[in-house]
Design a protein around this motif. Structure first.
Motif, PDB file in Angstrom:
ATOM      1  N   VAL A  10       0.845  -1.202   0.000  1.00  0.00           N
ATOM      2  CA  VAL A  10       0.000   0.000   0.000  1.00  0.00           C
ATOM      3  C   VAL A  10       0.876   1.246   0.000  1.00  0.00           C
ATOM      4  CG1 VAL A  10      -1.723   1.323   1.291  1.00  0.00           C
ATOM      5  CG2 VAL A  10      -1.846  -1.175   1.258  1.00  0.00           C
ATOM      6  N   ARG A  11       0.596   2.187  -0.905  1.00  0.00           N
ATOM      7  CA  ARG A  11       1.313   3.467  -0.955  1.00  0.00           C
ATOM      8  C   ARG A  11       0.365   4.548  -0.454  1.00  0.00           C
ATOM      9  NH1 ARG A  11       6.586   2.692  -1.806  1.00  0.00           N
ATOM     10  NH2 ARG A  11       6.779   4.629  -2.963  1.00  0.00           N
ATOM     11  N   ALA A  12       0.809   5.269   0.563  1.00  0.00           N
ATOM     12  CA  ALA A  12      -0.092   6.200   1.265  1.00  0.00           C
ATOM     13  C   ALA A  12       0.065   7.638   0.786  1.00  0.00           C
ATOM     14  CB  ALA A  12       0.175   6.105   2.762  1.00  0.00           C
ATOM     15  N   TYR A  13      -0.017   7.875  -0.519  1.00  0.00           N
ATOM     16  CA  TYR A  13       0.091   9.263  -0.990  1.00  0.00           C
ATOM     17  C   TYR A  13      -1.152  10.062  -0.581  1.00  0.00           C
ATOM     18  CZ  TYR A  13       3.416   6.851  -4.046  1.00  0.00           C
ATOM     19  OH  TYR A  13       4.423   6.052  -4.532  1.00  0.00           O
ATOM     20  N   ALA A  14      -0.971  11.378  -0.436  1.00  0.00           N
ATOM     21  CA  ALA A  14      -2.034  12.239   0.103  1.00  0.00           C
ATOM     22  C   ALA A  14      -3.276  12.275  -0.792  1.00  0.00           C
ATOM     23  CB  ALA A  14      -1.503  13.647   0.309  1.00  0.00           C
ATOM     24  N   PRO A  22      -8.902  -0.126   1.332  1.00  0.00           N
ATOM     25  CA  PRO A  22      -9.283  -0.939   2.495  1.00  0.00           C
ATOM     26  C   PRO A  22     -10.531  -1.779   2.246  1.00  0.00           C
ATOM     27  CG  PRO A  22      -9.197   1.417   3.077  1.00  0.00           C
ATOM     28  CD  PRO A  22      -8.724   1.292   1.670  1.00  0.00           C
ATOM     29  N   GLU A  23     -11.481  -1.222   1.518  1.00  0.00           N
ATOM     30  CA  GLU A  23     -12.717  -1.969   1.246  1.00  0.00           C
ATOM     31  C   GLU A  23     -12.424  -3.175   0.338  1.00  0.00           C
ATOM     32  OE1 GLU A  23     -16.679  -2.550  -0.785  1.00  0.00           O
ATOM     33  OE2 GLU A  23     -15.129  -1.321  -1.711  1.00  0.00           O
ATOM     34  N   PRO A  34      -4.902   8.235   3.952  1.00  0.00           N
ATOM     35  CA  PRO A  34      -5.268   7.954   2.554  1.00  0.00           C
ATOM     36  C   PRO A  34      -4.440   6.780   2.024  1.00  0.00           C
ATOM     37  CG  PRO A  34      -4.710  10.283   2.860  1.00  0.00           C
ATOM     38  CD  PRO A  34      -4.326   9.576   4.116  1.00  0.00           C
ATOM     39  N   GLU A  35      -5.066   5.909   1.257  1.00  0.00           N
ATOM     40  CA  GLU A  35      -4.351   4.804   0.615  1.00  0.00           C
ATOM     41  C   GLU A  35      -4.535   4.964  -0.887  1.00  0.00           C
ATOM     42  OE1 GLU A  35      -5.398   1.050   2.386  1.00  0.00           O
ATOM     43  OE2 GLU A  35      -4.882   1.755   4.397  1.00  0.00           O
ATOM     44  N   ALA A  36      -3.444   5.351  -1.571  1.00  0.00           N
ATOM     45  CA  ALA A  36      -3.541   5.788  -2.961  1.00  0.00           C
ATOM     46  C   ALA A  36      -3.319   4.659  -3.962  1.00  0.00           C
ATOM     47  CB  ALA A  36      -2.525   6.892  -3.212  1.00  0.00           C
ATOM     48  N   ALA A  92      -6.314   4.447  -6.494  1.00  0.00           N
ATOM     49  CA  ALA A  92      -7.538   4.920  -5.844  1.00  0.00           C
ATOM     50  C   ALA A  92      -7.403   6.420  -5.612  1.00  0.00           C
ATOM     51  CB  ALA A  92      -7.750   4.186  -4.530  1.00  0.00           C
ATOM     52  N   ALA A  93      -7.771   7.204  -6.624  1.00  0.00           N
ATOM     53  CA  ALA A  93      -7.550   8.655  -6.585  1.00  0.00           C
ATOM     54  C   ALA A  93      -8.792   9.382  -6.078  1.00  0.00           C
ATOM     55  CB  ALA A  93      -7.177   9.164  -7.972  1.00  0.00           C
ATOM     56  N   GLU A  94      -8.633   9.998  -4.917  1.00  0.00           N
ATOM     57  CA  GLU A  94      -9.705  10.829  -4.362  1.00  0.00           C
ATOM     58  C   GLU A  94      -9.531  12.265  -4.863  1.00  0.00           C
ATOM     59  OE1 GLU A  94     -11.904   9.479  -2.101  1.00  0.00           O
ATOM     60  OE2 GLU A  94     -13.015  11.359  -2.020  1.00  0.00           O
ATOM     61  N   GLU A  95      -8.268  12.649  -5.026  1.00  0.00           N
ATOM     62  CA  GLU A  95      -7.939  14.002  -5.488  1.00  0.00           C
ATOM     63  C   GLU A  95      -6.961  13.904  -6.660  1.00  0.00           C
ATOM     64  OE1 GLU A  95      -6.397  16.101  -2.099  1.00  0.00           O
ATOM     65  OE2 GLU A  95      -8.164  15.495  -0.934  1.00  0.00           O
TER      66      GLU A  95
END
Ligand SMILES: [Zn+2]
Length: 413
Positions: A10-14, A22-23, A34-36, A92-95
């Motif tokens: 897992v890479r935890a980029y902002a 996680p799901e 955040p898990e990117a 998994a891009a939120e931003e």
């Protein structure tokens, strides 16, 4: 069949989502950070863990390093110096991510040699070329996935620049109208990305206001303007916001993919995707990020050819959809099972591969009676020495499998 269950890194980029990965892995949501990205590969920076049936653990990098010819096959191992040439990821891009491009094989080799000679440590923040190899990539949407990629047809960009009606943009629109091709794009992009901060501070608020008006008026380029506003909200003084006006705005539906060859300028905006790329970390950024930005170096590698980005849906081949590209390092295929579909497919043993289940539940089995169940979020490594296996969906639900292999063009050599 060698059963090597993989656990992605897992890479935890902002910019990452706190729920998607996680799901997928069945962990509580939202995650504390955040898990990117979830990496399935043998990249020295973060190799996947290998969970053996006897309870021991190692990494895929160690497995490959211990027996490159056996794990990768002699041809693949010889071609890439004993390294697995591809890396499979969940994004998994939120931003939005940064605006970036990647070098060609020649540019990567030259840049790597130059930075080695200059004594820049490979893990330094200002290192552009930590790897001597190219980094083409292909991104395939799992949910609706939004991106900016490749330069839009300049005639359309001229229409956009005129449509948002900003006095400050008028002369740039005319510059591009007078030279509506790669040279004009190079001139305009270079001008914008190197504008002094004082000029940007004058122009950007004006452009953002114009975009607000265009969105309110439901103009032809409302989607493009919304993206510019989204970027401008986070980076209100960044030249990358202007550069975003020049790129194709893409919305990929699940199963649709784009291929980003060397030199393609791109920026992922939002959504979940499977990404496959050459095993390299050579990224040149021009903005919209707190990370290292190197505009002169980026300008050396950007490809200013323009037009619509081809959207790939996968060519049907033996029950799978194959995303073919010119890249020898990788190939991605997708297999979908409907809820009433119990098709059995054979996966030949033509090279090293990573199988990743992204929906439902699957059963892998061979003639010797070895069986492996693969649930959503789980993946396995299959070395080149493995014989063919068969795969089918189990249970009542739909199921989906992604298969990462080396490029067909290499397999057929
Ligand atoms: Zn990229």
């Amino acid at each position: 069949m060698t059963v090597e269950l993989l656990q992605g890194a897992v890479r935890a980029y902002a910019w990452g989502s706190r729920t998607t990965i996680p799901e997928l892995l069945g962990r509580p949501v939202p995650s504390p950070h955040p898990e990117a990205e979830l990496w399935f590969g043998a990249h020295p920076g973060d190799p996947a863990r290998v969970l053996r049936s006897d309870g021991t653990e190692t990494t895929l990098l160690e497995v490959v390093d211990a027996d490159p010819d056996g794990q990768l096959g002699a041809r693949c191992s010889g071609r890439w110096g004993g390294r697995l040439p591809f890396l499979l990821k969940i994004l998994a891009a939120e931003e939005p991510l940064s605006m970036q491009a990647h070098p060609s094989a020649e540019q990567a080799a030259e840049g790597y040699a130059r930075e080695e000679a200059a004594g820049i440590p490979r893990d330094a923040a200002n290192r552009n070329y930590p790897d001597p190899t190219a980094k083409p990539e292909l991104v395939c949407a799992l949910t609706e996935f939004h991106a900016l990629a490749g330069f839009r047809d300049p005639h359309r960009t001229v229409r956009l620049l005129r449509a948002i009606e900003t006095p400050g943009l008028a002369r740039y629109a005319e510059l591009l109208a007078g030279q509506p091709g790669p040279d004009g794009l190079r001139a305009l992009f270079t001008t914008w990305i190197t504008l002094p901060q004082s000029a940007l501070d004058e122009l950007l608020p004006e452009v953002l206001e114009a975009c607000v008006r265009h969105v309110q008026d439901r103009g032809e380029f409302a989607a493009e303007c919304r993206t510019v506003l989204e970027l401008g909200e986070v980076h209100p003084r960044d030249a990358g916001v202007l550069a975003a006006l020049l790129l194709n705005r893409l919305t990929l539906r699940a199963g649709e993919a784009i291929y980003l060859p060397a030199g393609n300028l791109h920026l992922y905006l939002h959504g979940t995707a499977v990404e496959i790329l050459a095993n390299s970390d050579n990224i040149l950024r021009c903005g919209l990020t707190p990370k290292h930005v190197d505009v002169p170096e980026l300008l050396r590698v950007v490809d200013f050819r323009c037009g619509d980005m081809p959207v790939l849906t996968g060519e049907p081949d033996g029950g799978a959809a194959v995303y073919r590209t010119e890249t020898p390092e990788f190939e991605l295929s997708r297999i979908d099972w409907d809820s009433d579909d119990r098709r059995e497919l054979e996966l030949d043993g033509s090279g090293p591969e990573i199988l990743l289940c992204t929906a439902g539940e699957l059963l892998l089995y061979d003639d010797e009676g070895t069986k492996v169940e693969l649930r959503r979020g789980e993946s396995v490594w299959r070395p080149a020495s493995d014989p063919a296996v068969r795969v089918r969906a189990v249970g009542e639900h739909t199921a989906q499998l992604f298969r990462a292999t080396v490029g067909t063009c290499l397999q057929e050599l």
